[in-house]
Design a protein around this motif. Structure first.
Motif, PDB file in Angstrom:
ATOM      1  N   THR A 110      34.129  -9.326  66.094  1.00  8.23           N
ATOM      2  CA  THR A 110      33.452  -9.677  64.837  1.00  8.23           C
ATOM      3  C   THR A 110      34.359 -10.408  63.853  1.00  8.23           C
ATOM      4  N   PHE A 111      35.628 -10.572  64.199  1.00  8.03           N
ATOM      5  CA  PHE A 111      36.572 -11.245  63.303  1.00  8.03           C
ATOM      6  C   PHE A 111      36.319 -12.747  63.317  1.00  8.03           C
ATOM      7  N   THR A 112      36.037 -13.301  62.136  1.00  7.26           N
ATOM      8  CA  THR A 112      35.842 -14.736  61.969  1.00  7.26           C
ATOM      9  C   THR A 112      36.863 -15.232  60.955  1.00  7.26           C
ATOM     10  N   PRO A 113      37.935 -15.868  61.433  1.00  7.28           N
ATOM     11  CA  PRO A 113      38.977 -16.324  60.503  1.00  7.28           C
ATOM     12  C   PRO A 113      38.461 -17.391  59.546  1.00  7.28           C
ATOM     13  N   MET A 114      38.944 -17.357  58.323  1.00  4.13           N
ATOM     14  CA  MET A 114      38.579 -18.371  57.342  1.00  4.13           C
ATOM     15  C   MET A 114      39.654 -19.459  57.262  1.00  4.13           C
ATOM     16  N   LEU A 115      40.912 -19.095  57.516  1.00  7.71           N
ATOM     17  CA  LEU A 115      42.011 -20.046  57.414  1.00  7.71           C
ATOM     18  C   LEU A 115      41.886 -21.152  58.463  1.00  7.71           C
ATOM     19  N   VAL A 116      41.614 -20.764  59.694  1.00  8.02           N
ATOM     20  CA  VAL A 116      41.367 -21.707  60.789  1.00  8.02           C
ATOM     21  C   VAL A 116      40.088 -21.216  61.472  1.00  8.02           C
ATOM     22  N   PRO A 117      38.926 -21.677  60.996  1.00  9.54           N
ATOM     23  CA  PRO A 117      37.656 -21.174  61.526  1.00  9.54           C
ATOM     24  C   PRO A 117      37.479 -21.428  63.025  1.00  9.54           C
ATOM     25  N   LYS A 118      36.648 -20.601  63.625  1.00  9.26           N
ATOM     26  CA  LYS A 118      36.331 -20.777  65.044  1.00  9.26           C
ATOM     27  C   LYS A 118      35.751 -22.173  65.247  1.00  9.26           C
ATOM     28  N   GLY A 119      36.171 -22.827  66.308  1.00 10.58           N
ATOM     29  CA  GLY A 119      35.673 -24.154  66.632  1.00 10.58           C
ATOM     30  C   GLY A 119      36.405 -25.290  65.941  1.00 10.58           C
ATOM     31  N   GLN A 120      37.187 -24.985  64.926  1.00  9.85           N
ATOM     32  CA  GLN A 120      37.914 -26.043  64.211  1.00  9.85           C
ATOM     33  C   GLN A 120      39.168 -26.405  64.999  1.00  9.85           C
ATOM     34  N   ARG A 121      39.322 -27.683  65.280  1.00 11.41           N
ATOM     35  CA  ARG A 121      40.475 -28.159  66.044  1.00 11.41           C
ATOM     36  C   ARG A 121      41.361 -29.102  65.251  1.00 11.41           C
ATOM     37  N   ARG A 122      41.016 -29.341  63.988  1.00  6.66           N
ATOM     38  CA  ARG A 122      41.791 -30.272  63.167  1.00  6.66           C
ATOM     39  C   ARG A 122      41.989 -29.681  61.783  1.00  6.66           C
ATOM     40  N   LEU A 123      43.231 -29.693  61.294  1.00  2.75           N
ATOM     41  CA  LEU A 123      43.536 -29.277  59.932  1.00  2.75           C
ATOM     42  C   LEU A 123      43.860 -30.519  59.132  1.00  2.75           C
ATOM     43  N   ASP A 124      43.215 -30.690  58.002  1.00  2.00           N
ATOM     44  CA  ASP A 124      43.444 -31.896  57.222  1.00  2.00           C
ATOM     45  C   ASP A 124      44.203 -31.642  55.929  1.00  2.00           C
ATOM     46  N   GLY A 125      43.878 -30.618  55.169  1.00  2.56           N
ATOM     47  CA  GLY A 125      44.459 -30.463  53.849  1.00  2.56           C
ATOM     48  C   GLY A 125      45.713 -29.622  53.780  1.00  2.56           C
ATOM     49  N   LEU A 126      45.838 -28.601  54.617  1.00  2.00           N
ATOM     50  CA  LEU A 126      46.938 -27.659  54.502  1.00  2.00           C
ATOM     51  C   LEU A 126      48.293 -28.296  54.765  1.00  2.00           C
ATOM     52  N   ASP A 127      48.401 -29.093  55.823  1.00  2.00           N
ATOM     53  CA  ASP A 127      49.698 -29.700  56.128  1.00  2.00           C
ATOM     54  C   ASP A 127      50.083 -30.737  55.074  1.00  2.00           C
ATOM     55  N   GLY A 128      49.107 -31.401  54.484  1.00  2.00           N
ATOM     56  CA  GLY A 128      49.404 -32.343  53.406  1.00  2.00           C
ATOM     57  C   GLY A 128      50.000 -31.631  52.200  1.00  2.00           C
ATOM     58  N   MET A 129      49.506 -30.426  51.916  1.00  2.00           N
ATOM     59  CA  MET A 129      50.041 -29.658  50.806  1.00  2.00           C
ATOM     60  C   MET A 129      51.494 -29.256  51.093  1.00  2.00           C
ATOM     61  N   ILE A 130      51.794 -28.835  52.300  1.00  2.00           N
ATOM     62  CA  ILE A 130      53.154 -28.426  52.649  1.00  2.00           C
ATOM     63  C   ILE A 130      54.109 -29.627  52.554  1.00  2.00           C
TER      64      ILE A 130
END
Length: 138
Positions: A110-130
């Motif tokens: 039942t765990f559904t992560p919010m940081l990296v949601p299920k099915g998401q394969r691309r991160l756009d904003g987080l690495d830009g912030m770092i």
């Protein structure tokens, strides 16, 4: 010369404050030493990828802790109806290269992560912030 917007000025001020705090604490000394030694920032062997991986996995672990209601290794774990159940591998594409994550899971599924949601394969904003935080500290 154009005048800087109040939002941008505040963002720059906050980034500088964070970067100065990290530099002053010595938390970045090892990272700066690796950069000075020639280690790459981006790509498969890049420092930013490793930092991003560590930050994401820590965040995912915190999300699971909140979901199941106990910290990893707690003696009270048996009292909770749901429990931790290892990790699943996941690769996400970022602007700084692919990052292989170990996404924690729970026994009930039942765990559904919010940081990296299920099915998401691309991160756009987080690495830009770092990257912007790092650049602000240079």
């Amino acid at each position: 010369m154009t005048k800087e917007s109040p939002e941008r000025a505040e963002r720059r001020r906050r980034q500088k404050e964070i970067a100065d705090g990290l530099k002053g604490s010595g938390a970045l000394d090892d990272i700066f030493a690796k950069i000075d030694a020639g280690e790459p920032l981006t790509g498969e062997q890049g420092l930013l990828g490793g930092m991003l991986k560590a930050a994401l996995e820590r965040g995912l672990g915190a999300e699971l802790t909140e979901h199941v209601g106990y910290d990893r290794g707690d003696a009270d774990a048996a009292e909770h109806p749901n429990s931790r159940n290892g990790t699943s591998p996941k690769t996400v594409a970022t602007q700084i290269g692919d990052v292989d994550l170990a996404v924690p899971r729970d026994r009930d599924g039942t765990f559904t992560p919010m940081l990296v949601p299920k099915g998401q394969r691309r991160l756009d904003g987080l690495d830009g912030m770092i990257i912007s935080l790092y650049a602000g500290g240079m």
